[in-house]
Design an enzyme around this catalytic site. Structure first.
Site, PDB file in Angstrom:
ATOM      1  N   LYS A   1      34.591  31.692   1.595  1.00 47.32           N
ATOM      2  CA  LYS A   1      35.259  33.005   1.579  1.00 47.32           C
ATOM      3  C   LYS A   1      35.637  33.424   2.995  1.00 47.32           C
ATOM      4  O   LYS A   1      36.735  33.945   3.236  1.00 47.32           O
ATOM      5  CB  LYS A   1      34.346  34.054   0.913  1.00 47.32           C
ATOM      6  CG  LYS A   1      34.217  33.854  -0.588  1.00 47.32           C
ATOM      7  CD  LYS A   1      33.133  34.706  -1.243  1.00 47.32           C
ATOM      8  CE  LYS A   1      32.950  34.290  -2.702  1.00 47.32           C
ATOM      9  NZ  LYS A   1      31.942  35.043  -3.447  1.00 47.32           N
TER      10      LYS A   1
ATOM     11  N   GLN B   1      26.874  38.795  -2.403  1.00 49.12           N
ATOM     12  CA  GLN B   1      26.840  37.524  -3.120  1.00 49.12           C
ATOM     13  C   GLN B   1      25.661  37.486  -4.096  1.00 49.12           C
ATOM     14  O   GLN B   1      24.525  37.807  -3.725  1.00 49.12           O
ATOM     15  CB  GLN B   1      26.758  36.359  -2.108  1.00 49.12           C
ATOM     16  CG  GLN B   1      26.872  34.980  -2.720  1.00 49.12           C
ATOM     17  CD  GLN B   1      28.268  34.678  -3.292  1.00 49.12           C
ATOM     18  OE1 GLN B   1      29.269  35.261  -2.887  1.00 49.12           O
ATOM     19  NE2 GLN B   1      28.331  33.776  -4.255  1.00 49.12           N
TER      20      GLN B   1
ATOM     21  N   ASP C   1      35.073  42.338  -5.745  1.00 50.57           N
ATOM     22  CA  ASP C   1      34.574  41.411  -6.770  1.00 50.57           C
ATOM     23  C   ASP C   1      34.940  41.899  -8.172  1.00 50.57           C
ATOM     24  O   ASP C   1      34.869  41.130  -9.133  1.00 50.57           O
ATOM     25  CB  ASP C   1      33.037  41.332  -6.701  1.00 50.57           C
ATOM     26  CG  ASP C   1      32.544  40.084  -5.996  1.00 50.57           C
ATOM     27  OD1 ASP C   1      33.252  39.065  -6.036  1.00 50.57           O
ATOM     28  OD2 ASP C   1      31.441  40.135  -5.418  1.00 50.57           O
TER      29      ASP C   1
HETATM   30  N1  GUN Z   1      28.061  34.512  -7.436  1.00 55.47           N
HETATM   31  C1  GUN Z   1      28.806  33.631  -8.147  1.00 55.47           C
HETATM   32  N2  GUN Z   1      30.096  34.014  -8.179  1.00 55.47           N
HETATM   33  C2  GUN Z   1      30.171  35.168  -7.480  1.00 55.47           C
HETATM   34  C3  GUN Z   1      31.235  36.054  -7.156  1.00 55.47           C
HETATM   35  O1  GUN Z   1      32.384  35.858  -7.547  1.00 55.47           O
HETATM   36  N3  GUN Z   1      30.906  37.131  -6.415  1.00 55.47           N
HETATM   37  C4  GUN Z   1      29.648  37.389  -6.004  1.00 55.47           C
HETATM   38  N4  GUN Z   1      29.416  38.495  -5.292  1.00 55.47           N
HETATM   39  N5  GUN Z   1      28.618  36.585  -6.289  1.00 55.47           N
HETATM   40  C5  GUN Z   1      28.888  35.485  -7.021  1.00 55.47           C
END
Ligand code: GUN
Length: 291
Positions: free
Chosen positions: A52, A96, A119
């Site tokens: 990211k 996350q 998100d």
């Molecule tokens: N864990 C797995 N996929 C994601 C996501 O798209 N965002 C976040 N914050 N955590 C995750």
């Protein structure tokens, strides 16, 4: 059979976003700023967050990483979320997941300002998405919508079968495709662990979206001739043939299913890159909303 090349499609989206950022900067507007909050040292989470951050750099966004150890308290994390909500230099942020057991993911998600929830996990965004109103949509379903749109795949009147009902993939995916509009207007069936006659239902799918996290679940005898198959699975199976020590494995047995398909996503290089591109789309939108 045509490959739904998520890698190439995501590259195009990133080029478009980079152009937008250049224009913003030329107009004296600061670049979008994404913050990632990472707790602990889970291998998967570490690598997702690293991607990211790298994606942000590629398109000219500012990015920041805030790290906590596994023993962080819920109060500390809530304070971090509040600070990010109030920080005008931050357009969007993600915490996350998964979080350690002693921290409530629900509480943390609810504390995030929906305007910065890139998100798309906050119930306000989920609700607005479900009503077809402007909202941040979670990255994987949004990436799949973008993939469908950019390959001009018809969804109107089609039977879509979604395997999996998770809050961040299966359920939003089923809602988005059943909404009025394009892509949308589909008749959607959601299957899960209690579904009966699953194979027969899959055989009726014009578009089959597998989001179970069960490697190799979808086999050739479950797929209709000419179907579109979208594989969301990304299970890390141990492998001594790769540098990383694991092999990303989808929910679909690609070699036997692909000859029957009109379109199919590979793993890796299908949905994964589109998920990453979607977070950039949402962050750019958050920055534009601030203007
Ligand atoms: N864990 C797995 N996929 C994601 C996501 O798209 N965002 C976040 N914050 N955590 C995750």
């Amino acid at each position: 059979m045509q490959l739904l090349d998520g890698k190439a499609t995501a590259r195009s989206i990133k080029e478009e976003i980079a152009e937008d950022v250049k224009k913003m900067k030329a107009d004296g507007i600061r670049e979008p700023h994404l913050v990632a909050v990472l707790v602990g040292h889970d291998g998967g989470s570490e690598s997702y967050v690293a991607y990211k951050i790298k994606d942000c750099e590629e398109v000219g966004f500012k990015s920041s990483l805030i790290r906590y150890e596994d023993d962080v308290t819920e109060e500390e994390l809530l304070k971090c979320v509040t600070d990010l909500n109030n920080d005008d230099s931050v357009d969007g942020f993600i915490v996350q997941l998964p979080l350690p057991n002693h921290v409530s993911e629900e509480k943390i998600t609810l504390a995030i300002d929906p305007k910065k929830d890139v998100d798309g996990f906050h119930p306000q965004n989920v609700g607005q998405m479900a009503m077809g109103l402007p909202a941040f949509v979670s990255a994987t379903p949004q990436g799949i919508i973008e993939l469908i749109k950019r390959h001009k795949i018809e969804t109107s009147g089609k039977h879509v079968v979604v395997l999996g009902r998770s809050n961040i993939v299966g359920r939003p995916m089923s809602i988005l495709l059943s909404l009025k509009g394009e892509p949308g207007n589909a008749t959607v069936t959601v299957c899960h662990s209690r579904t009966q006659n699953l194979k027969e239902i899959c055989q009726q799918a014009d578009i089959l979206i597998a989001a179970l996290g069960s490697p190799g679940f979808v086999k050739a005898d479950m797929v209709k001739e000419g179907a579109v198959v979208i594989d969301v699975g990304t299970t890390r199976l141990p492998s001594d043939k790769t540098k990383s020590g694991f092999k990303l494995t989808g929910d679909v047995v690609f070699d036997e299913v692909s000859p029957k398909c009109s379109f199919i996503t590979p793993v890796p290089g299908g949905v994964g890159p589109m998920t990453r591109a979607s977070l950039l789309i949402n962050t750019l939108q958050a920055a534009k909303n601030r203007m």
